[in-house]
Scaffold this motif. Structure first.
Motif, short mmCIF file in Angstrom:
data_model
loop_
_atom_site.label_atom_id
_atom_site.label_comp_id
_atom_site.label_asym_id
_atom_site.label_seq_id
_atom_site.Cartn_x
_atom_site.Cartn_y
_atom_site.Cartn_z
N LEU A 1 68.78 12.53 6.30
CA LEU A 1 67.96 13.38 7.18
C LEU A 1 67.45 13.05 8.69
CD1 LEU A 1 65.57 15.26 4.83
CD2 LEU A 1 67.82 16.10 5.47
N ASN A 2 68.48 11.97 9.22
CA ASN A 2 68.19 11.09 10.28
C ASN A 2 68.96 11.85 11.56
OD1 ASN A 2 66.71 9.27 8.88
ND2 ASN A 2 68.40 8.02 8.53
N GLY A 3 69.57 12.89 11.47
CA GLY A 3 70.24 13.69 12.56
C GLY A 3 71.50 12.91 12.92
N ALA B 1 56.71 17.46 3.33
CA ALA B 1 56.45 17.37 4.74
C ALA B 1 55.01 17.21 5.13
CB ALA B 1 56.85 18.79 5.45
N LYS C 1 57.93 27.30 12.02
CA LYS C 1 58.39 26.88 10.40
C LYS C 1 58.44 27.80 9.39
CE LYS C 1 55.29 22.78 11.12
NZ LYS C 1 54.93 22.97 12.46
N ARG D 1 66.07 22.89 12.95
CA ARG D 1 66.51 21.82 12.37
C ARG D 1 66.14 21.76 10.80
NH1 ARG D 1 63.38 16.80 11.48
NH2 ARG D 1 61.43 17.12 12.41
N TYR E 1 70.94 21.64 16.50
CA TYR E 1 71.31 21.06 15.36
C TYR E 1 72.44 21.95 14.60
CZ TYR E 1 67.71 17.43 15.21
OH TYR E 1 67.18 16.21 15.64
N ALA F 1 63.19 22.43 17.01
CA ALA F 1 63.47 21.27 17.18
C ALA F 1 63.76 21.08 18.83
CB ALA F 1 64.74 20.91 16.62
N SER G 1 64.51 20.06 8.09
CA SER G 1 63.54 18.82 8.17
C SER G 1 63.60 18.11 6.69
CB SER G 1 62.41 18.96 8.89
OG SER G 1 61.72 20.01 8.17
N GLN G 2 63.44 19.05 5.61
CA GLN G 2 63.03 18.47 4.49
C GLN G 2 63.97 19.48 3.43
OE1 GLN G 2 61.26 16.17 3.30
NE2 GLN G 2 60.06 15.64 5.35
N GLU H 1 62.43 23.86 10.96
CA GLU H 1 61.50 23.51 11.92
C GLU H 1 61.98 23.62 13.35
OE1 GLU H 1 58.00 20.74 11.29
OE2 GLU H 1 59.20 19.95 9.79
#
Length: 324
Positions: free
Chosen positions: A300-302, A66, A133, A5, A173, A169, A7-8, A167
Motif C-alpha cells: 500500500l505504498n503507492g 487505520a 473518508k 486513495r 490514484y 489524497a 489506504s487500508q 480517504e
C-alpha cells in the motif's frame, strides 16, 4: 482538484469451511469433478452470521488498522446481492453496529461487479470535495440463495466479505475505469425474484434460488469482459505491461487462464484464491486484494498499478485501474 486513495484493506470469512468432499456426501459430485472444472477446493459458509455481520467484521478491521474512530467516517457503501433485508440496508446495519453516527450508508446491487461499481462511486464522492473518508465493502452470504440440490450451482459459491478504506489524497490514484450493463442478457444469471402476492394482483411465485446459464456466463466473461479490460487499459494511456497485477472476479480458474491468454499477460500476474473461497460474488475482489496485501504480493505504498475487474449478473461488468 480532489482525489481518493485506498489506504487500508481487510477481509473476513466465516469459520466454517466446507470441502468438496463434504459436498460429495450430500449430492452427486466429487472433489475431482468440482476442482477440475472450476479450480475450487473449499468454501467458507456462514453458520450463525449474516451478511451484515461479515461486513461489520471488515469495517471494524479497517477502522482498527487505520486507527480511526467510526465518527470520522462520511459514508459506508456495501455491495451485496444477499442483504439481511431489503430495509434497513446492510450498510445501515453496519453503520449502526460500528456506531458511525455521522456516516450515510447504502447498498449497491450489481452482483459480482458490485464492489467495482461501489468503489467507483466512493471515489466520486471523495473527488467531489464534500467527503473525506468512507468504507467500501463487498459482503455476501450466498449460501442462503443457493439450491443445495443443484450441483451445477451449489458447488460454486461461498460466503465472505472484504473491503477498503477510501480517504482523500493530494494526487491521483484512480487512473481509468469502464463499467457496463446489458440487461437484455440478464436472465442468464438470476437470483431472488419476488413475485406478486397482493389480493389485487395475479399471483406469481417467488424464485429465491440462484440460477445460471454457465456456458453463457463463461462466454460473456471471455469476450465482453476481456474487451472491457483492454479498453480501460487503453483509456489509461498505459500498456498491458505497466499493470503489476490483475485482480479479477474469482468465478472460475478456467476463466482466469483464458483471460491471461486473451490479454497477453503472464498468468503469474493474475492472483487466484477461488480454491479457498469459491465464488463470493461482490466480496471476491476485495477478499483477494486483502489477501494479496497480507501475503506481501501487493503493498500500500503507492508504487504499484493494479487492475480490478468484476463481472456477473445484470449482466454487469466493471474495470478500474488504480495506483495502490
Amino acid at each position: 482538484m480532489k482525489y481518493a486513495r485506498i489506504s487500508q484493506v481487510a477481509h473476513y470469512a466465516p469459520r466454517q469451511v466446507i470441502t468438496n468432499d463434504d459436498l460429495a456426501e450430500i449430492m452427486d459430485t466429487s472433489d475431482e469433478w468440482i476442482s477440475s472444472r472450476t479450480g475450487i477446493k473449499k468454501r467458507h459458509l456462514a453458520y450463525d452470521e449474516s451478511t451484515s455481520d461479515l461486513a461489520t467484521k471488515v469495517a471494524e478491521k479497517l477502522l482498527t488498522k487505520a486507527d480511526l474512530s467510526a465518527d470520522e467516517l462520511d459514508f459506508i457503501i456495501v455491495a451485496t446481492i444477499t442483504p439481511d433485508s431489503l430495509m434497513p440496508s446492510t450498510a445501515a446495519r453496519v453503520q449502526a453496529n460500528i456506531g458511525a453516527k455521522k456516516a450515510f450508508a447504502f447498498d449497491m446491487t450489481a452482483a459480482c461487479s458490485g464492489f467495482v461499481f461501489a468503489l467507483s462511486m466512493g471515489e466520486k464522492l471523495i473527488a467531489s470535495g464534500t467527503y473525506q473518508k468512507g468504507l467500501i465493502i463487498g459482503s455476501e452470504t450466498l449460501s442462503k440463495v443457493v439450491d443445495w440440490t443443484d450441483r451445477g450451482t451449489a458447488v460454486l459459491f461461498g460466503d465472505g466479505a472484504g473491503g477498503v478504506l477510501l480517504e482523500s489524497a493530494q494526487m491521483q490514484y484512480f487512473l481509468a475505469e469502464k463499467q457496463g450493463t446489458d440487461g437484455s442478457r440478464g436472465e442468464k444469471l438470476t437470483s431472488g425474484f419476488l413475485g406478486l402476492s397482493s389480493p389485487f394482483a395475479q399471483e406469481t411465485p417467488d424464485q429465491k434460488y440462484l440460477a445460471m446459464d454457465g456456458r453463457a456466463i463463461f462466454d460473456f466473461a471471455i469476450r465482453d469482459v476481456a474487451q472491457s479490460i483492454s479498453e480501460t487499459i487503453e483509456a489509461s494511456h498505459l500498456e498491458v505491461e505497466d499493470i503489476d497485477y490483475f485482480l479479477l472476479h474469482q468465478a472460475n480458474e478456467r476463466i482466469l487462464n483464458k483471460m491471461a491468454k486473451k490479454l497477453g499477460v503472464s498468468r503469474n500476474k493474475i492472483p487466484a484464491n477461488m480454491m479457498e473461497y469459491g465464488n463470493t460474488s461482490a466480496a471476491s475482489i476485495p477478499i483477494l486484494l486483502s489477501e494479496c496485501v497480507e501475503q506481501g504480493i501487493i503493498n500500500l505504498n503507492g508504487n504499484q498499478t493494479i487492475l480490478l475487474s468484476g463481472f456477473g449478473g445484470g449482466l454487469t461488468w466493471g474495470t478500474l485501474i488504480v495506483t495502490i
